[in-house]
Design a protein around this motif. Structure first.
Motif, PDB file in Angstrom:
ATOM      1  N   PHE A  92       1.006  -1.175   0.005  1.00 23.87           N
ATOM      2  CA  PHE A  92       0.001  -0.088   0.059  1.00 23.87           C
ATOM      3  C   PHE A  92       0.775   1.386  -0.236  1.00 23.87           C
ATOM      4  CE2 PHE A  92      -1.988   3.295   2.803  1.00 23.87           C
ATOM      5  CZ  PHE A  92      -3.322   3.474   1.727  1.00 23.87           C
ATOM      6  N   PHE A  93       1.771   1.442   0.911  1.00 23.85           N
ATOM      7  CA  PHE A  93       2.831   2.591   1.089  1.00 23.85           C
ATOM      8  C   PHE A  93       3.668   2.841  -0.211  1.00 23.85           C
ATOM      9  CE2 PHE A  93       1.637   1.565   5.499  1.00 23.85           C
ATOM     10  CZ  PHE A  93       1.155   2.599   5.899  1.00 23.85           C
ATOM     11  N   THR A  94       4.087   1.646  -0.863  1.00 25.07           N
ATOM     12  CA  THR A  94       4.845   1.785  -1.908  1.00 25.07           C
ATOM     13  C   THR A  94       3.964   2.315  -3.303  1.00 25.07           C
ATOM     14  OG1 THR A  94       6.407   0.027  -1.389  1.00 25.07           O
ATOM     15  CG2 THR A  94       6.322   0.498  -3.575  1.00 25.07           C
ATOM     16  N   LYS A  95       2.814   1.854  -3.203  1.00 28.10           N
ATOM     17  CA  LYS A  95       1.982   2.235  -4.165  1.00 28.10           C
ATOM     18  C   LYS A  95       1.643   3.781  -4.163  1.00 28.10           C
ATOM     19  CE  LYS A  95      -0.773  -1.470  -5.879  1.00 28.10           C
ATOM     20  NZ  LYS A  95      -0.439  -2.745  -5.209  1.00 28.10           N
ATOM     21  N   ILE A  96       1.516   4.344  -2.864  1.00 21.55           N
ATOM     22  CA  ILE A  96       1.591   5.718  -2.585  1.00 21.55           C
ATOM     23  C   ILE A  96       2.822   6.418  -3.087  1.00 21.55           C
ATOM     24  CG2 ILE A  96       1.309   7.804  -0.973  1.00 21.55           C
ATOM     25  CD1 ILE A  96      -0.708   5.920   0.752  1.00 21.55           C
ATOM     26  N   ASN A  97       3.952   5.925  -2.678  1.00 22.10           N
ATOM     27  CA  ASN A  97       5.056   6.469  -2.964  1.00 22.10           C
ATOM     28  C   ASN A  97       5.287   6.527  -4.757  1.00 22.10           C
ATOM     29  OD1 ASN A  97       6.229   6.795  -0.577  1.00 22.10           O
ATOM     30  ND2 ASN A  97       7.533   4.967  -0.836  1.00 22.10           N
ATOM     31  N   ARG A  98       4.614   5.536  -5.385  1.00 19.13           N
ATOM     32  CA  ARG A  98       4.692   5.469  -6.978  1.00 19.13           C
ATOM     33  C   ARG A  98       4.115   6.713  -7.467  1.00 19.13           C
ATOM     34  NH1 ARG A  98       9.179   2.477  -7.732  1.00 19.13           N
ATOM     35  NH2 ARG A  98       8.877   0.266  -7.127  1.00 19.13           N
ATOM     36  N   ARG A  99       3.025   7.262  -6.780  1.00 24.55           N
ATOM     37  CA  ARG A  99       2.291   8.261  -7.272  1.00 24.55           C
ATOM     38  C   ARG A  99       3.118   9.629  -7.184  1.00 24.55           C
ATOM     39  NH1 ARG A  99      -3.767   9.026  -6.086  1.00 24.55           N
ATOM     40  NH2 ARG A  99      -4.682   7.207  -7.475  1.00 24.55           N
ATOM     41  N   VAL A 100       3.652   9.570  -6.082  1.00 16.64           N
ATOM     42  CA  VAL A 100       4.505  10.958  -5.870  1.00 16.64           C
ATOM     43  C   VAL A 100       5.674  10.904  -6.645  1.00 16.64           C
ATOM     44  CG1 VAL A 100       6.101  12.107  -3.981  1.00 16.64           C
ATOM     45  CG2 VAL A 100       3.785  10.830  -3.543  1.00 16.64           C
ATOM     46  N   GLU A 101       6.145   9.629  -7.143  1.00 19.33           N
ATOM     47  CA  GLU A 101       7.426   9.253  -7.898  1.00 19.33           C
ATOM     48  C   GLU A 101       6.940   9.632  -9.306  1.00 19.33           C
ATOM     49  OE1 GLU A 101       9.952   5.752  -7.355  1.00 19.33           O
ATOM     50  OE2 GLU A 101       8.748   5.275  -9.142  1.00 19.33           O
ATOM     51  N   ARG A 102       5.927   9.574  -9.782  1.00 15.45           N
ATOM     52  CA  ARG A 102       5.643   9.782 -10.975  1.00 15.45           C
ATOM     53  C   ARG A 102       5.411  11.357 -11.084  1.00 15.45           C
ATOM     54  NH1 ARG A 102       2.625   5.021 -11.100  1.00 15.45           N
ATOM     55  NH2 ARG A 102       0.829   5.976 -10.245  1.00 15.45           N
ATOM     56  N   TYR A 103       4.901  11.877 -10.118  1.00 13.22           N
ATOM     57  CA  TYR A 103       4.794  13.378  -9.997  1.00 13.22           C
ATOM     58  C   TYR A 103       6.034  14.245 -10.229  1.00 13.22           C
ATOM     59  CZ  TYR A 103       3.700  18.026  -8.154  1.00 13.22           C
ATOM     60  OH  TYR A 103       3.639  19.289  -7.938  1.00 13.22           O
ATOM     61  N   ILE A 104       6.923  13.698  -9.651  1.00 14.56           N
ATOM     62  CA  ILE A 104       8.372  14.267  -9.382  1.00 14.56           C
ATOM     63  C   ILE A 104       9.099  14.000 -10.599  1.00 14.56           C
ATOM     64  CG2 ILE A 104      10.490  13.770  -8.478  1.00 14.56           C
ATOM     65  CD1 ILE A 104       9.316  12.945  -5.693  1.00 14.56           C
ATOM     66  N   CYS A 105       8.867  12.741 -11.289  1.00 11.09           N
ATOM     67  CA  CYS A 105       9.494  12.750 -12.460  1.00 11.09           C
ATOM     68  C   CYS A 105       8.695  13.554 -13.536  1.00 11.09           C
ATOM     69  CB  CYS A 105       9.159  11.245 -13.234  1.00 11.09           C
ATOM     70  SG  CYS A 105      10.312  10.080 -12.458  1.00 11.09           S
ATOM     71  N   LYS A 106       7.557  13.764 -13.624  1.00  9.71           N
ATOM     72  CA  LYS A 106       7.052  15.039 -14.540  1.00  9.71           C
ATOM     73  C   LYS A 106       7.883  16.288 -14.501  1.00  9.71           C
ATOM     74  CE  LYS A 106       2.360  13.713 -15.271  1.00  9.71           C
ATOM     75  NZ  LYS A 106       0.996  14.135 -14.645  1.00  9.71           N
ATOM     76  N   LYS A 107       7.977  16.604 -13.136  1.00 10.00           N
ATOM     77  CA  LYS A 107       8.615  17.746 -12.878  1.00 10.00           C
ATOM     78  C   LYS A 107      10.152  17.952 -13.502  1.00 10.00           C
ATOM     79  CE  LYS A 107       5.970  20.143  -9.829  1.00 10.00           C
ATOM     80  NZ  LYS A 107       5.745  21.637  -9.892  1.00 10.00           N
ATOM     81  N   LEU A 108      10.754  16.750 -13.102  1.00  7.53           N
ATOM     82  CA  LEU A 108      12.215  16.611 -13.347  1.00  7.53           C
ATOM     83  C   LEU A 108      12.414  16.840 -14.989  1.00  7.53           C
ATOM     84  CD1 LEU A 108      13.509  13.895 -11.194  1.00  7.53           C
ATOM     85  CD2 LEU A 108      13.916  16.115 -11.066  1.00  7.53           C
ATOM     86  N   LYS A 109      11.433  16.001 -15.489  1.00  4.77           N
ATOM     87  CA  LYS A 109      11.593  15.972 -17.219  1.00  4.77           C
ATOM     88  C   LYS A 109      11.359  17.449 -17.687  1.00  4.77           C
ATOM     89  CE  LYS A 109      11.016  12.437 -20.328  1.00  4.77           C
ATOM     90  NZ  LYS A 109      10.250  11.248 -20.882  1.00  4.77           N
ATOM     91  N   LYS A 110      10.158  18.127 -17.018  1.00  3.29           N
ATOM     92  CA  LYS A 110       9.625  19.489 -17.657  1.00  3.29           C
ATOM     93  C   LYS A 110      10.957  20.234 -17.540  1.00  3.29           C
ATOM     94  CE  LYS A 110       5.389  21.917 -17.070  1.00  3.29           C
ATOM     95  NZ  LYS A 110       4.495  21.898 -15.946  1.00  3.29           N
TER      96      LYS A 110
END
Ligand SMILES: [Mg+2]
Length: 172
Positions: free
Chosen positions: A146-164
């Motif tokens: 469950f917690f890792t799934k939440i981490n993955r959501r944040v991770e995707r958000y961070i990746c978007k920012k980094l890529k931008k």
């Protein structure tokens, strides 16, 4: 802050890591995550391909410690048969277990790499202590907690920012 989430190296699997290159650059130790880094999150045991890799790692003179946020039952069942030292319930990204791992390896931060599949635990924790961080692609997102799934959501958000900002070229 955001830059703390950028790994020095991004690969699909541990097998793509150029171990000779690491050695040439003065790396002597490996702190590695377990779940979705060495094997899938629900795979209890090592496998022949991984054993070959560990043999190679050993023959090149690297010292290894497994540092996992998972419980002792899981991490010991995996690590003991292949005779690798470990830290379970590591509470990555907090410093404590990384520091303990460096002590176990008897190495300095700049002699050690962190390998893991999560930006929020492995990469963030390693970068903050000045370790060389290597991000791998997780085997499967399906079996995660469950917690890792939440981490993955944040991770995707961070990746978007980094890529931008043009700081990374890879995708999650
Ligand atoms: Mg992991």
């Amino acid at each position: 802050m955001l830059k703390n989430f950028i790994p020095q190296l991004q690969v699909d699997t541990i097998y793509q890591i150029d171990l000779h290159e690491l050695k040439k650059n003065g790396i002597k130790g490996i702190i590695t995550d377990l779940d979705n880094t060495l094997v899938g999150a629900r795979e209890p045991n090592s496998n022949p391909q991984l054993m070959e890799w560990i043999k190679l790692v050993d023959s090149l003179g690297f010292k290894v410690v497994i540092v996992s946020n998972n419980n002792k039952l899981r991490v010991a069942a995996f690590s003991d048969p292949i005779k690798l030292p470990f830290i379970s319930r590591a509470q990555k990204p907090f410093n404590k277990s990384f520091i303990k791992a460096l002590q176990m390896l008897n190495l300095k931060a700049d002699e050690t790499v962190v390998i893991g599949d999560q930006l929020l635990t492995d990469v963030l924790g390693g970068n903050r202590l000045g370790l060389y961080t290597i991000l791998v692609t997780p085997f499967s997102l399906a079996d995660e907690s469950f917690f890792t799934k939440i981490n993955r959501r944040v991770e995707r958000y961070i990746c978007k920012k980094l890529k931008k900002r043009g700081w990374i070229t890879w995708d999650r």
